[in-house]
Motif scaffolding. Sequence first.
Motif, short mmCIF file in Angstrom:
data_model
loop_
_atom_site.label_atom_id
_atom_site.label_comp_id
_atom_site.label_asym_id
_atom_site.label_seq_id
_atom_site.Cartn_x
_atom_site.Cartn_y
_atom_site.Cartn_z
N GLY A 39 -4.06 -3.32 8.94
CA GLY A 39 -3.44 -4.54 8.39
C GLY A 39 -1.93 -4.40 8.41
O GLY A 39 -1.21 -5.31 8.84
N ASN A 40 -1.44 -3.22 7.98
CA ASN A 40 0.01 -2.98 8.02
C ASN A 40 0.53 -3.04 9.44
O ASN A 40 1.57 -3.63 9.71
N ALA A 41 -0.22 -2.39 10.35
CA ALA A 41 0.22 -2.35 11.75
C ALA A 41 0.40 -3.77 12.28
O ALA A 41 1.40 -4.09 12.93
N SER B 116 5.98 1.40 -3.42
CA SER B 116 7.18 1.65 -2.62
C SER B 116 7.05 0.93 -1.29
O SER B 116 6.02 1.00 -0.63
N GLN B 117 8.09 0.24 -0.95
CA GLN B 117 8.14 -0.46 0.33
C GLN B 117 9.40 -0.02 1.04
O GLN B 117 10.39 0.36 0.40
N ALA B 118 9.34 -0.02 2.37
CA ALA B 118 10.45 0.54 3.13
C ALA B 118 11.76 -0.17 2.80
O ALA B 118 12.80 0.46 2.69
N SER B 119 11.72 -1.48 2.60
CA SER B 119 12.94 -2.18 2.21
C SER B 119 12.58 -3.50 1.54
O SER B 119 11.49 -4.03 1.74
N GLY C 145 3.13 -8.21 0.32
CA GLY C 145 2.48 -6.91 0.09
C GLY C 145 2.83 -6.37 -1.28
O GLY C 145 3.77 -6.81 -1.94
N THR C 146 2.04 -5.38 -1.72
CA THR C 146 2.21 -4.85 -3.07
C THR C 146 2.84 -3.48 -3.09
O THR C 146 3.29 -3.00 -4.12
N GLY C 147 2.84 -2.81 -1.95
CA GLY C 147 3.35 -1.45 -1.92
C GLY C 147 2.36 -0.47 -2.50
O GLY C 147 2.72 0.66 -2.84
N GLY D 141 -0.93 -0.16 -0.97
CA GLY D 141 -1.93 0.17 0.06
C GLY D 141 -1.89 1.62 0.50
O GLY D 141 -2.92 2.30 0.52
N LEU D 142 -0.68 2.12 0.82
CA LEU D 142 -0.60 3.49 1.32
C LEU D 142 -0.88 4.50 0.20
O LEU D 142 -1.48 5.54 0.45
N ALA D 143 -0.45 4.17 -1.02
CA ALA D 143 -0.71 5.07 -2.15
C ALA D 143 -2.22 5.19 -2.38
O ALA D 143 -2.75 6.29 -2.59
#
Length: 719
Positions: free
Chosen positions: A304-306, A355-358, A367-369, A371-373
């Motif tokens: 989804g991120n990709a 956390s989001q890149a920017s 997005g919520t930041g 997903g990766l966590a």
Amino acid sequence: MNDIMSCYILLIGDSIEPDPGILEALNSQKKPVICAPSGSEPIALLLEFDIFLIIIDIQGESSHGIETALLIRSSDRFKQIPILFILEQNPGPDWKWSHQPSGIVDYMIRPLNQYILFQKILLFEDLRERKKTDEDLKQSKEELEKANTELYRLTENLEEAIEKANKMAVEAEIATISKSGFLASMSHEIRTPLNAVVGFTDLVLDTDLSLEQKEYIEAIRTASNTFLELINDILDFSKIEASMVSLENITFSPETIIDDVINTLSVRAYEKNLECAYKISPNVPNHIVGDPIRLKQILVNLMGNAIKFTSHGQIILRVNRETAPDSECCLHFSISDSGIGIPESKWNKLFQPFSQASYSTTREFGGTGLGLAISKRLVELMRGRIWIQSPNPESGDHPGAIFHVRAVFGMIKPLLSEKIPETYEILKGKHILVFEKNTTILNILCDTLGDYHMRPVPIEDSGFILQKIIRDHQAGVSFSHILLDADIPVTDLKDLVKSIRELKEFNGKIILMVKPCKGMINSHDFSNDPVIDSWLRKPMKRSTLLSKLSQLPEGPEPEKCDVISHGEDLPKHLFRILLVEDNKINQKVTSKMLSRIGHTVLIADNGLAAVEIMEKEEHFDLILMDGQMPVMDGFKATEIIRRREKSNQGDKRIPIIALTANAMKGDRLRYINAGMDDYIAKPVKSIDLSTVINRVMSKKNDGNLSEHQHESDSDISDF
Ligand code: ADP
């Protein structure tokens, strides 16, 4: 006795030389004796040696002995040592050597009877022995008492510590219970109204609306879906953090999961005109043991991120098996994209929550930041690792990102053979011409064909296809199939296919590869044209690709289009449904959804009402049952209905689908265990409702509906 041997008799005489008679008597009995004259010397000896008996020899009328005895007795220290006087004559019945009460005193009269002397010495020895034992006993008792006091103190401390620990454990338990209870009710409370929002939005969108109204409603739908996503992510993350998540251990096919992931997300990718494909190495087993739903969650998040962060190019998912002990299967997934990439300076925070890149990406992509966590924690539960790979520095503005996941699964016995199915064996050595514009996808396709021992010939430019067929034919190579990327203008494609068909050098099959999105070519464009033998919907399933190819050419044989039809999930039959739901708004939304599909719906306000309606022998094909309801909940109602079915043996088992806002882990199992057949979590979308109803009803028709179907798939948001 040993002790006595190490202590002495002090023999005090008036003269410097002790009485030889007494000395001889003592020596003959091997008693250790120290001799001293009267005066102060005996005191020094008493201080130096361990004396258990003092014998004072008084000769004639001398008073020295008596004085020495008085001197000795004046010290408390020596009061316990018995004194035996040796007298010249019987001192008479009133004899007393001192007026003060003092330690034990005895006397003997000359001439000495050696036997009596011995008896006396033995008596004093015995006395001393007893005293010593008493003292030791006293000391031991004291020590024991001391030890007891200490033990008591320690026990008290220990009890206090245990009490404290118990209290803490209880408090921790209460905290966990209230946390999970809070999460469960939060989930329920938020999902219930959200169900109404999502449901009514869908319904309103199907009515006649002005352009402006439609725009507003679309915005509500997007916002409520984002809200739902956020709620799900927060719930999921808190559950993982509270160690409330445990992984399943069931047998599943990694290929099926990957197919699912790609199918779910490819529509989004194709809407953005991205290519999307997967490549499973032949060394990946057909079946592994683990948690398929959690694996899917990780892959959906990364894919989804990709898609989200890529504006052109492709998204590729690769799976490979890495070395691990025999009983384990270590799979390495990589998801690569050709998007904006992530600067290396942001990597260390990437897997932390929120956390989001920017900030600009948040604004642009949402997005919520989380997903990766969440993915990181899930991968760790799978004894694995997640990481990001350096972008390609030569890729300029579109460095892309590659996320890697390594996870450990269980292996099943090699019962389900992992060898290539026989149907694909006939493909060995076949020459396949593959035209695909995207180089990465072309390579993946050719690699997959190579895995099954075919001989793929790649072509990136459609202009060379005819030439290639003729040339290779002249060189003795004839193609059994041509796989054609349909992503070129329709007229060009039609001309190309026609020209291929006219070639005498080719009499194989032509298979078109099409993207399932609006505006793309589809079967209707070739409906009257038998030149196309088959269709493959992108992203291609490996199994579908192989099975289409294994239909070897025997002359053209037109086939139906494989393009997805959105009507596919619509019901083949219409049913009479009992909807058991207490919330008025949800009653309205769900019954509207069902009746719009064409089903007939009757509403029961709670479990008891449902039980009563069922008792009246009303005929229903299916029950949709809410869980929490006043008067009687869904569990109790299901229990009564099932019990009744058992006692009236003629009654067929009516399918019951739980329709509930409880989407916590374990809920699904609770519903299934309570006798329900499937589960759908609110907020419900019309298409999902249809899918679950179709699934349950087709199971019923196949006779596969039975108690406790724990392993049935469900598109629930539970996991
Ligand atoms: P979300 O995508 O919901 O914001 P994630 O935890 O999934 O949260 O991602 C965190 C951040 O990592 C994203 O906001 C984005 O900045 C960055 N990111 C993740 N995947 C990619 C990717 N494939 N390409 C570029 N940036 C990415």
